[in-house]
Scaffold this motif. Structure first.
Motif, PDB file in Angstrom:
ATOM      1  N   ILE A 179       0.853  -1.183   0.000  1.00 54.20           N
ATOM      2  CA  ILE A 179       0.000   0.000   0.000  1.00 54.20           C
ATOM      3  C   ILE A 179       0.890   1.234   0.000  1.00 54.20           C
ATOM      4  N   GLY A 180       0.647   2.130  -0.942  1.00 47.63           N
ATOM      5  CA  GLY A 180       1.365   3.398  -1.013  1.00 47.63           C
ATOM      6  C   GLY A 180       0.403   4.530  -0.742  1.00 47.63           C
ATOM      7  N   ARG A 181       0.925   5.733  -0.745  1.00 49.97           N
ATOM      8  CA  ARG A 181       0.094   6.888  -0.456  1.00 49.97           C
ATOM      9  C   ARG A 181       0.393   7.980  -1.468  1.00 49.97           C
ATOM     10  N   ASN A 182      -0.665   8.561  -2.044  1.00 51.30           N
ATOM     11  CA  ASN A 182      -0.509   9.689  -2.949  1.00 51.30           C
ATOM     12  C   ASN A 182      -0.019  10.872  -2.116  1.00 51.30           C
ATOM     13  N   PRO A 183       1.157  11.425  -2.403  1.00 46.30           N
ATOM     14  CA  PRO A 183       1.696  12.503  -1.570  1.00 46.30           C
ATOM     15  C   PRO A 183       0.857  13.786  -1.598  1.00 46.30           C
ATOM     16  N   LYS A 184       0.140  14.022  -2.692  1.00 48.39           N
ATOM     17  CA  LYS A 184      -0.682  15.239  -2.777  1.00 48.39           C
ATOM     18  C   LYS A 184      -1.970  15.118  -1.983  1.00 48.39           C
ATOM     19  N   THR A 185      -2.649  13.977  -2.142  1.00 51.84           N
ATOM     20  CA  THR A 185      -3.973  13.828  -1.539  1.00 51.84           C
ATOM     21  C   THR A 185      -3.970  13.022  -0.244  1.00 51.84           C
ATOM     22  N   GLY A 186      -2.919  12.209  -0.043  1.00 48.21           N
ATOM     23  CA  GLY A 186      -2.871  11.362   1.140  1.00 48.21           C
ATOM     24  C   GLY A 186      -3.698  10.092   0.997  1.00 48.21           C
ATOM     25  N   VAL A 187      -4.309   9.892  -0.159  1.00 45.88           N
ATOM     26  CA  VAL A 187      -5.141   8.717  -0.382  1.00 45.88           C
ATOM     27  C   VAL A 187      -4.253   7.483  -0.544  1.00 45.88           C
ATOM     28  N   GLU A 188      -4.629   6.399   0.149  1.00 46.38           N
ATOM     29  CA  GLU A 188      -3.884   5.157   0.015  1.00 46.38           C
ATOM     30  C   GLU A 188      -4.242   4.472  -1.298  1.00 46.38           C
ATOM     31  N   VAL A 189      -3.211   3.961  -1.971  1.00 45.81           N
ATOM     32  CA  VAL A 189      -3.426   3.247  -3.228  1.00 45.81           C
ATOM     33  C   VAL A 189      -2.548   1.986  -3.228  1.00 45.81           C
ATOM     34  N   PRO A 190      -3.061   0.897  -3.802  1.00 48.12           N
ATOM     35  CA  PRO A 190      -2.233  -0.312  -3.873  1.00 48.12           C
ATOM     36  C   PRO A 190      -1.166  -0.163  -4.956  1.00 48.12           C
ATOM     37  N   ILE A 191       0.043  -0.635  -4.656  1.00 45.41           N
ATOM     38  CA  ILE A 191       1.133  -0.649  -5.624  1.00 45.41           C
ATOM     39  C   ILE A 191       1.324  -2.102  -6.027  1.00 45.41           C
ATOM     40  N   ALA A 192       1.189  -2.381  -7.314  1.00 46.79           N
ATOM     41  CA  ALA A 192       1.227  -3.752  -7.831  1.00 46.79           C
ATOM     42  C   ALA A 192       2.608  -4.380  -7.622  1.00 46.79           C
ATOM     43  N   PRO A 193       2.637  -5.707  -7.510  1.00 45.48           N
ATOM     44  CA  PRO A 193       3.945  -6.377  -7.435  1.00 45.48           C
ATOM     45  C   PRO A 193       4.716  -6.149  -8.731  1.00 45.48           C
ATOM     46  N   ARG A 194       6.020  -6.076  -8.619  1.00 46.04           N
ATOM     47  CA  ARG A 194       6.823  -5.807  -9.814  1.00 46.04           C
ATOM     48  C   ARG A 194       8.236  -6.324  -9.604  1.00 46.04           C
ATOM     49  N   ARG A 195       8.955  -6.400 -10.703  1.00 49.66           N
ATOM     50  CA  ARG A 195      10.359  -6.800 -10.684  1.00 49.66           C
ATOM     51  C   ARG A 195      11.188  -5.545 -10.888  1.00 49.66           C
ATOM     52  N   VAL A 196      12.200  -5.358 -10.040  1.00 43.02           N
ATOM     53  CA  VAL A 196      13.053  -4.178 -10.150  1.00 43.02           C
ATOM     54  C   VAL A 196      14.504  -4.610 -10.364  1.00 43.02           C
ATOM     55  N   LEU A 197      15.254  -3.757 -11.017  1.00 48.20           N
ATOM     56  CA  LEU A 197      16.669  -3.994 -11.270  1.00 48.20           C
ATOM     57  C   LEU A 197      17.473  -3.086 -10.354  1.00 48.20           C
ATOM     58  N   THR A 198      18.402  -3.667  -9.620  1.00 48.21           N
ATOM     59  CA  THR A 198      19.268  -2.873  -8.758  1.00 48.21           C
ATOM     60  C   THR A 198      20.719  -3.135  -9.157  1.00 48.21           C
ATOM     61  N   PHE A 199      21.578  -2.207  -8.791  1.00 53.96           N
ATOM     62  CA  PHE A 199      23.010  -2.366  -9.048  1.00 53.96           C
ATOM     63  C   PHE A 199      23.747  -2.242  -7.741  1.00 53.96           C
ATOM     64  N   ARG A 200      24.629  -3.167  -7.499  1.00 57.89           N
ATOM     65  CA  ARG A 200      25.461  -3.108  -6.295  1.00 57.89           C
ATOM     66  C   ARG A 200      26.911  -3.059  -6.749  1.00 57.89           C
ATOM     67  N   ALA A 201      27.571  -1.943  -6.464  1.00 55.87           N
ATOM     68  CA  ALA A 201      28.971  -1.762  -6.864  1.00 55.87           C
ATOM     69  C   ALA A 201      29.867  -2.705  -6.066  1.00 55.87           C
ATOM     70  N   SER A 202      30.920  -3.193  -6.713  1.00 58.98           N
ATOM     71  CA  SER A 202      31.879  -4.053  -6.021  1.00 58.98           C
ATOM     72  C   SER A 202      32.699  -3.215  -5.039  1.00 58.98           C
ATOM     73  N   GLN A 203      33.349  -3.887  -4.116  1.00 60.91           N
ATOM     74  CA  GLN A 203      34.195  -3.186  -3.143  1.00 60.91           C
ATOM     75  C   GLN A 203      35.298  -2.417  -3.859  1.00 60.91           C
ATOM     76  N   MET A 204      35.870  -3.013  -4.904  1.00 61.82           N
ATOM     77  CA  MET A 204      36.925  -2.345  -5.673  1.00 61.82           C
ATOM     78  C   MET A 204      36.390  -1.060  -6.304  1.00 61.82           C
ATOM     79  N   MET A 205      35.186  -1.111  -6.864  1.00 61.93           N
ATOM     80  CA  MET A 205      34.585   0.072  -7.483  1.00 61.93           C
ATOM     81  C   MET A 205      34.326   1.146  -6.434  1.00 61.93           C
ATOM     82  N   ARG A 206      33.793   0.739  -5.282  1.00 61.55           N
ATOM     83  CA  ARG A 206      33.535   1.716  -4.214  1.00 61.55           C
ATOM     84  C   ARG A 206      34.816   2.407  -3.773  1.00 61.55           C
ATOM     85  N   GLU A 207      35.889   1.635  -3.654  1.00 62.45           N
ATOM     86  CA  GLU A 207      37.177   2.214  -3.245  1.00 62.45           C
ATOM     87  C   GLU A 207      37.687   3.202  -4.290  1.00 62.45           C
TER      88      GLU A 207
END
Length: 99
Positions: free
Chosen positions: A65-93
């Motif tokens: 459940i999410g919330r519309n920031p303008k109106t405050g109305v609760e709305v369902p957010i559908a399930p989804r697949r997201v892509l994330t990136f995690r930098a390696s320790q070498m890259m972070r350094e």
């Protein structure tokens, strides 16, 4: 790199051309093949790990459940697949050292 500070496909192809000596057409083809292979693996649900750089990870997020920031109305957010990136320790350094 372009003036906006964004690395593009053309920039990668140009770097291959200059550093390895491939023709511009071959350099573009190599970049496209690498990116295509990464996209194909991700579309089949595989993670993509590039040693010393980082890992592209697919995550399934459940419905919530999410919330519309303008109106405050609760709305369902559908399930989804997201892509994330995690930098390696070498890259972070390397990034921290560049500051």
């Amino acid at each position: 790199m372009t003036d906006a500070g964004t690395l593009t496909r053309a920039d990668l192809a140009e770097a291959l051309h200059k550093q390895i000596g491939l023709s511009r057409a071959d350099s573009s083809r190599v970049v496209e093949q690498i990116l295509g292979k990464m996209c194909e693996a991700l579309s089949h649900g595989e993670n993509v790990k590039i040693s010393g750089f980082g890992t592209f990870v697919l995550r399934d997020k459940g419905e919530r459940i999410g919330r519309n920031p303008k109106t405050g109305v609760e709305v369902p957010i559908a399930p989804r697949r997201v892509l994330t990136f995690r930098a390696s320790q070498m890259m972070r350094e390397r990034i921290m050292a560049a500051d």
